[in-house]
Enzyme design. Structure first.
Site, PDB file in Angstrom:
ATOM      1  N   SER A   1     -22.781  39.163 -13.721  1.00  0.00           N
ATOM      2  CA  SER A   1     -22.290  39.339 -15.104  1.00  0.00           C
ATOM      3  C   SER A   1     -23.477  39.539 -16.034  1.00  0.00           C
ATOM      4  CB  SER A   1     -21.532  38.093 -15.568  1.00  0.00           C
ATOM      5  OG  SER A   1     -20.462  37.816 -14.719  1.00  0.00           O
TER       6      SER A   1
ATOM      7  N   ARG B   1     -23.112  28.110 -18.479  1.00  0.00           N
ATOM      8  CA  ARG B   1     -24.251  29.026 -18.269  1.00  0.00           C
ATOM      9  C   ARG B   1     -25.466  28.649 -19.125  1.00  0.00           C
ATOM     10  NH1 ARG B   1     -21.023  30.232 -14.909  1.00  0.00           N
ATOM     11  NH2 ARG B   1     -20.568  32.324 -14.082  1.00  0.00           N
TER      12      ARG B   1
ATOM     13  N   GLU C   1     -26.155  36.990 -20.504  1.00  0.00           N
ATOM     14  CA  GLU C   1     -26.420  35.950 -19.504  1.00  0.00           C
ATOM     15  C   GLU C   1     -27.762  36.224 -18.827  1.00  0.00           C
ATOM     16  OE1 GLU C   1     -23.393  34.876 -16.450  1.00  0.00           O
ATOM     17  OE2 GLU C   1     -25.053  35.042 -15.041  1.00  0.00           O
TER      18      GLU C   1
HETATM   19  P1  FAD Z   1     -34.281  34.744 -11.266  1.00  0.00           P
HETATM   20  O1  FAD Z   1     -33.449  35.919 -11.602  1.00  0.00           O
HETATM   21  O2  FAD Z   1     -35.530  34.978 -10.502  1.00  0.00           O
HETATM   22  O3  FAD Z   1     -34.609  33.963 -12.609  1.00  0.00           O
HETATM   23  C1  FAD Z   1     -33.613  33.709 -13.573  1.00  0.00           C
HETATM   24  C2  FAD Z   1     -34.199  32.859 -14.706  1.00  0.00           C
HETATM   25  O4  FAD Z   1     -34.547  31.562 -14.230  1.00  0.00           O
HETATM   26  C3  FAD Z   1     -35.509  33.428 -15.273  1.00  0.00           C
HETATM   27  O5  FAD Z   1     -35.547  33.115 -16.632  1.00  0.00           O
HETATM   28  C4  FAD Z   1     -36.594  32.673 -14.524  1.00  0.00           C
HETATM   29  O6  FAD Z   1     -37.803  32.585 -15.232  1.00  0.00           O
HETATM   30  C5  FAD Z   1     -35.941  31.307 -14.362  1.00  0.00           C
HETATM   31  N1  FAD Z   1     -36.362  30.608 -13.136  1.00  0.00           N
HETATM   32  C6  FAD Z   1     -36.117  31.002 -11.861  1.00  0.00           C
HETATM   33  N2  FAD Z   1     -36.581  30.081 -10.995  1.00  0.00           N
HETATM   34  C7  FAD Z   1     -37.151  29.091 -11.742  1.00  0.00           C
HETATM   35  C8  FAD Z   1     -37.799  27.874 -11.420  1.00  0.00           C
HETATM   36  N3  FAD Z   1     -38.005  27.470 -10.167  1.00  0.00           N
HETATM   37  N4  FAD Z   1     -38.253  27.099 -12.435  1.00  0.00           N
HETATM   38  C9  FAD Z   1     -38.082  27.485 -13.729  1.00  0.00           C
HETATM   39  N5  FAD Z   1     -37.474  28.638 -14.090  1.00  0.00           N
HETATM   40  C10 FAD Z   1     -37.010  29.428 -13.106  1.00  0.00           C
HETATM   41  N6  FAD Z   1     -24.512  33.321 -11.535  1.00  0.00           N
HETATM   42  C11 FAD Z   1     -23.543  32.383 -11.684  1.00  0.00           C
HETATM   43  O7  FAD Z   1     -23.768  31.365 -12.378  1.00  0.00           O
HETATM   44  N7  FAD Z   1     -22.315  32.522 -11.099  1.00  0.00           N
HETATM   45  C12 FAD Z   1     -22.005  33.582 -10.334  1.00  0.00           C
HETATM   46  O8  FAD Z   1     -20.895  33.684  -9.817  1.00  0.00           O
HETATM   47  C13 FAD Z   1     -22.990  34.590 -10.138  1.00  0.00           C
HETATM   48  N8  FAD Z   1     -22.710  35.686  -9.408  1.00  0.00           N
HETATM   49  C14 FAD Z   1     -23.662  36.642  -9.244  1.00  0.00           C
HETATM   50  C15 FAD Z   1     -23.346  37.764  -8.457  1.00  0.00           C
HETATM   51  C16 FAD Z   1     -24.285  38.762  -8.249  1.00  0.00           C
HETATM   52  C17 FAD Z   1     -23.931  39.956  -7.406  1.00  0.00           C
HETATM   53  C18 FAD Z   1     -25.585  38.632  -8.818  1.00  0.00           C
HETATM   54  C19 FAD Z   1     -26.634  39.680  -8.562  1.00  0.00           C
HETATM   55  C20 FAD Z   1     -25.918  37.534  -9.613  1.00  0.00           C
HETATM   56  C21 FAD Z   1     -24.946  36.520  -9.836  1.00  0.00           C
HETATM   57  N9  FAD Z   1     -25.213  35.396 -10.635  1.00  0.00           N
HETATM   58  C22 FAD Z   1     -24.265  34.415 -10.778  1.00  0.00           C
HETATM   59  C23 FAD Z   1     -26.511  35.238 -11.315  1.00  0.00           C
HETATM   60  C24 FAD Z   1     -27.614  34.649 -10.389  1.00  0.00           C
HETATM   61  O9  FAD Z   1     -27.204  34.626  -9.054  1.00  0.00           O
HETATM   62  C25 FAD Z   1     -27.989  33.214 -10.788  1.00  0.00           C
HETATM   63  O10 FAD Z   1     -28.349  33.151 -12.141  1.00  0.00           O
HETATM   64  C26 FAD Z   1     -29.140  32.670  -9.949  1.00  0.00           C
HETATM   65  O11 FAD Z   1     -29.277  31.277 -10.170  1.00  0.00           O
HETATM   66  C27 FAD Z   1     -30.487  33.361 -10.227  1.00  0.00           C
HETATM   67  O12 FAD Z   1     -31.407  32.955  -9.238  1.00  0.00           O
HETATM   68  P2  FAD Z   1     -32.788  33.711  -9.041  1.00  0.00           P
HETATM   69  O13 FAD Z   1     -33.622  32.910  -8.110  1.00  0.00           O
HETATM   70  O14 FAD Z   1     -32.544  35.110  -8.635  1.00  0.00           O
HETATM   71  O15 FAD Z   1     -33.385  33.652 -10.508  1.00  0.00           O
HETATM   72  N1  EPU Z   2     -11.307  41.606 -16.408  1.00  0.00           N
HETATM   73  C1  EPU Z   2     -10.879  42.802 -16.933  1.00  0.00           C
HETATM   74  N2  EPU Z   2     -11.638  43.900 -16.680  1.00  0.00           N
HETATM   75  C2  EPU Z   2     -12.784  43.854 -15.949  1.00  0.00           C
HETATM   76  C3  EPU Z   2     -13.214  42.618 -15.426  1.00  0.00           C
HETATM   77  C4  EPU Z   2     -12.443  41.489 -15.676  1.00  0.00           C
HETATM   78  O1  EPU Z   2      -9.851  42.895 -17.599  1.00  0.00           O
HETATM   79  O2  EPU Z   2     -13.396  44.898 -15.739  1.00  0.00           O
HETATM   80  C5  EPU Z   2     -10.455  40.407 -16.614  1.00  0.00           C
HETATM   81  C6  EPU Z   2      -9.802  39.978 -15.291  1.00  0.00           C
HETATM   82  O3  EPU Z   2      -8.627  40.686 -15.042  1.00  0.00           O
HETATM   83  C7  EPU Z   2      -9.542  38.515 -15.536  1.00  0.00           C
HETATM   84  C8  EPU Z   2     -10.717  38.102 -16.431  1.00  0.00           C
HETATM   85  O4  EPU Z   2     -11.251  39.305 -16.988  1.00  0.00           O
HETATM   86  O5  EPU Z   2      -8.352  38.332 -16.220  1.00  0.00           O
HETATM   87  C9  EPU Z   2     -11.786  37.315 -15.728  1.00  0.00           C
HETATM   88  O6  EPU Z   2     -12.332  38.086 -14.649  1.00  0.00           O
HETATM   89  P1  EPU Z   2     -12.960  37.397 -13.340  1.00  0.00           P
HETATM   90  O7  EPU Z   2     -12.053  36.339 -12.814  1.00  0.00           O
HETATM   91  O8  EPU Z   2     -13.384  38.512 -12.433  1.00  0.00           O
HETATM   92  O9  EPU Z   2     -14.212  36.612 -13.855  1.00  0.00           O
HETATM   93  P2  EPU Z   2     -15.287  36.898 -14.972  1.00  0.00           P
HETATM   94  O10 EPU Z   2     -14.969  36.103 -16.188  1.00  0.00           O
HETATM   95  O11 EPU Z   2     -15.487  38.356 -15.148  1.00  0.00           O
HETATM   96  C10 EPU Z   2     -16.755  34.865 -14.292  1.00  0.00           C
HETATM   97  C11 EPU Z   2     -18.224  34.615 -14.149  1.00  0.00           C
HETATM   98  C12 EPU Z   2     -18.693  35.054 -12.771  1.00  0.00           C
HETATM   99  C13 EPU Z   2     -17.942  34.232 -11.726  1.00  0.00           C
HETATM  100  C14 EPU Z   2     -16.450  34.485 -11.889  1.00  0.00           C
HETATM  101  C15 EPU Z   2     -15.621  33.593 -10.976  1.00  0.00           C
HETATM  102  C16 EPU Z   2     -19.236  34.657 -16.338  1.00  0.00           C
HETATM  103  C17 EPU Z   2     -20.053  35.412 -17.324  1.00  0.00           C
HETATM  104  N3  EPU Z   2     -18.966  35.284 -15.194  1.00  0.00           N
HETATM  105  O12 EPU Z   2     -16.580  36.278 -14.252  1.00  0.00           O
HETATM  106  O13 EPU Z   2     -20.083  34.760 -12.667  1.00  0.00           O
HETATM  107  O14 EPU Z   2     -18.364  34.579 -10.429  1.00  0.00           O
HETATM  108  O15 EPU Z   2     -16.042  34.197 -13.247  1.00  0.00           O
HETATM  109  O16 EPU Z   2     -15.667  32.272 -11.430  1.00  0.00           O
HETATM  110  O17 EPU Z   2     -18.847  33.516 -16.603  1.00  0.00           O
HETATM  111  C18 EPU Z   2     -22.246  35.629 -13.066  1.00  0.00           C
HETATM  112  O18 EPU Z   2     -22.414  34.690 -13.851  1.00  0.00           O
HETATM  113  O19 EPU Z   2     -23.144  36.478 -12.819  1.00  0.00           O
HETATM  114  C19 EPU Z   2     -20.974  35.790 -12.388  1.00  0.00           C
HETATM  115  C20 EPU Z   2     -20.701  36.801 -11.564  1.00  0.00           C
END
Ligand code: FAD
Ligand code: EPU
Length: 341
Positions: free
Chosen positions: A237, A163, A333
């Site tokens: 997250s 991240r 994050e």
């Molecule tokens: P923004 O929120 O608009 O910006 C995020 C940051 O990046 C800001 O600091 C912004 O200034 C900068 N930025 C954006 N675009 C640019 C650019 N073109 N050039 C320079 N800087 C820029 N993330 C994960 O890694 N794994 C996941 O599984 C995951 N699951 C998610 C699930 C949900 C439901 C949600 C809501 C979010 C999740 N995220 C996850 C976080 C998010 O999807 C990512 O961080 C994504 O890359 C953000 O994209 P954005 O365009 O919305 O960025």
């Molecule tokens: N857990 C709990 N309680 C909760 C949530 C999770 O005990 O309320 C435990 C689960 O049981 C499991 C562990 O935590 O043992 C990990 O949970 P999970 O697999 O759901 O993943 P996570 O660590 O919570 C991360 C990423 C997600 C990504 C998933 C799948 C980060 C900060 N988050 O979540 O990314 O989608 O793994 O790879 O690394 C994001 O970055 O926004 C994001 C959603």
């Protein structure tokens, strides 16, 4: 490029909180960048905004918000095994993944359904289900916001980690990512290391599974675990999973045998923040319209009219409690944007 004044950012952040931008512009062509930089005043902060899915606005933004809408996907090279794709930063990441999956190309299927733009993907090196963007990224093209120069960062120059990247550390706020180039495989090797994904295919031979099936399985798992921002405001997250020293992890495991831990970089150990937050008693709690999601404690939510300040205050209370119970400091994050005092 046109700038509008005092524009509400509520439609531009997935938390759905109210905040306004003093100036708001949309960039659709990279040619517009030089005009933008000559217009920019040094006193005005600038924020690059994609789809706002990893951002929390705590108050109005006293400067220029530049919404990235650069579009285009180019196949720049291919052979029998691989292809190089250059993708403009304003493309939607999830749609782009679907496009490659439909073609049967492998490398980003585990990153299906992650919200946001392609340009934001390298900022925090998006990751999920055992994969990270940095594994397939060849380079990032970005515009220096002070000089207007275009710089191409090789994969190594991005300093990707869990991240994180150079764009979140030493070069924070200095570049606008205009495109990224990825190398995908026409003969994909599937990555089913993440336990729930492995389980989804346990009765199948891996050579019979294709990228489309993996992508669909990832989507199904995600939909079952994570709240949909269309229905309830959130930014995924809120905190990173803390990466701690092996010794601390061992001590915690003695006291809390159920604590989920995973191997991380450099012999360190990643601890599940969702578990730490749940064990600290925060899961499902709600204060007004700000809350902790009832199924996934790592996700903070806006049930309707929460302010950015309320969500931020909630996150700080959680952070303090986790630190006092486990001695672990959680890093955010989500990017928190607020007025400088
Ligand atoms: P923004 O929120 O608009 O910006 C995020 C940051 O990046 C800001 O600091 C912004 O200034 C900068 N930025 C954006 N675009 C640019 C650019 N073109 N050039 C320079 N800087 C820029 N993330 C994960 O890694 N794994 C996941 O599984 C995951 N699951 C998610 C699930 C949900 C439901 C949600 C809501 C979010 C999740 N995220 C996850 C976080 C998010 O999807 C990512 O961080 C994504 O890359 C953000 O994209 P954005 O365009 O919305 O960025
Ligand atoms: N857990 C709990 N309680 C909760 C949530 C999770 O005990 O309320 C435990 C689960 O049981 C499991 C562990 O935590 O043992 C990990 O949970 P999970 O697999 O759901 O993943 P996570 O660590 O919570 C991360 C990423 C997600 C990504 C998933 C799948 C980060 C900060 N988050 O979540 O990314 O989608 O793994 O790879 O690394 C994001 O970055 O926004 C994001 C959603």
């Amino acid at each position: 490029m046109e700038f509008r004044e005092n524009i509400s950012l509520k439609p531009y952040n997935t938390f759905g909180v109210e905040a306004s931008a003093e100036y708001f512009g949309v960039i659709r062509q990279s040619g517009e960048l030089s005009g933008l930089l000559s217009w920019r005043s040094p006193e005005k902060p600038m924020l690059i905004l994609g789809e706002g899915s990893n951002i929390l606005f705590v108050g109005d933004f006293p400067g220029i918000v530049l919404h990235n809408a650069l579009k285009g996907i180019d196949l720049i090279e291919e052979n029998a095994d691989d292809c190089l794709l250059k993708v403009s930063a304003g493309e939607n990441w999830s749609d782009f993944v679907d496009y490659t999956v439909e073609l049967g190309w492998g490398g980003i299927e585990n990153l299906s359904l992650i919200p946001g733009t392609v340009g934001a993907a390298p900022i925090q090196n998006i990751g999920a289900y055992g994969a990270e963007l940095g594994e397939v990224l060849v380079n990032v093209e970005a515009c220096n916001l002070l000089t207007g120069e275009i710089k191409v960062f090789s994969n190594e120059e991005c300093y990707f980690g869990y991240r994180t990247s150079i764009f979140k550390t030493t070069c924070k706020g200095q570049f606008l990512v205009t495109s990224i180039t990825l190398q995908l495989s026409k003969n994909p090797k599937l990555n089913l290391r993440y336990a729930p994904l492995k389980k989804a295919f346990e009765d199948r031979k891996i050579q019979d599974v294709d990228v489309r099936e993996v992508s669909n399985a990832v989507k199904e798992i995600r939909r079952s675990k994570l709240p949909d921002p269309e229905k309830i405001g959130n930014a995924g997250s809120f905190f990173k999973n803390p990466v701690v020293k092996q010794l601390l992890a061992e001590a915690l495991q003695k006291e809390f045998p159920d604590i989920p831990v995973y191997p991380a970089e450099a012999g360190r150990v990643k601890v599940a923040a969702g578990w730490l937050i749940e064990q600290s008693g925060w899961k499902g709690r709600r204060f007004g319209d700000a809350g902790v999601h009832e199924k996934q404690a790592l996700v903070l939510v806006n049930y309707g009219d929460a302010t950015g300040a309320e969500i931020y205050a909630l996150s700080e209370s959680i952070r303090k409690d986790v630190e006092s119970k486990f001695g672990i400091s959680m890093e955010r994050e989500v990017t928190v944007v607020r007025k400088k005092s």
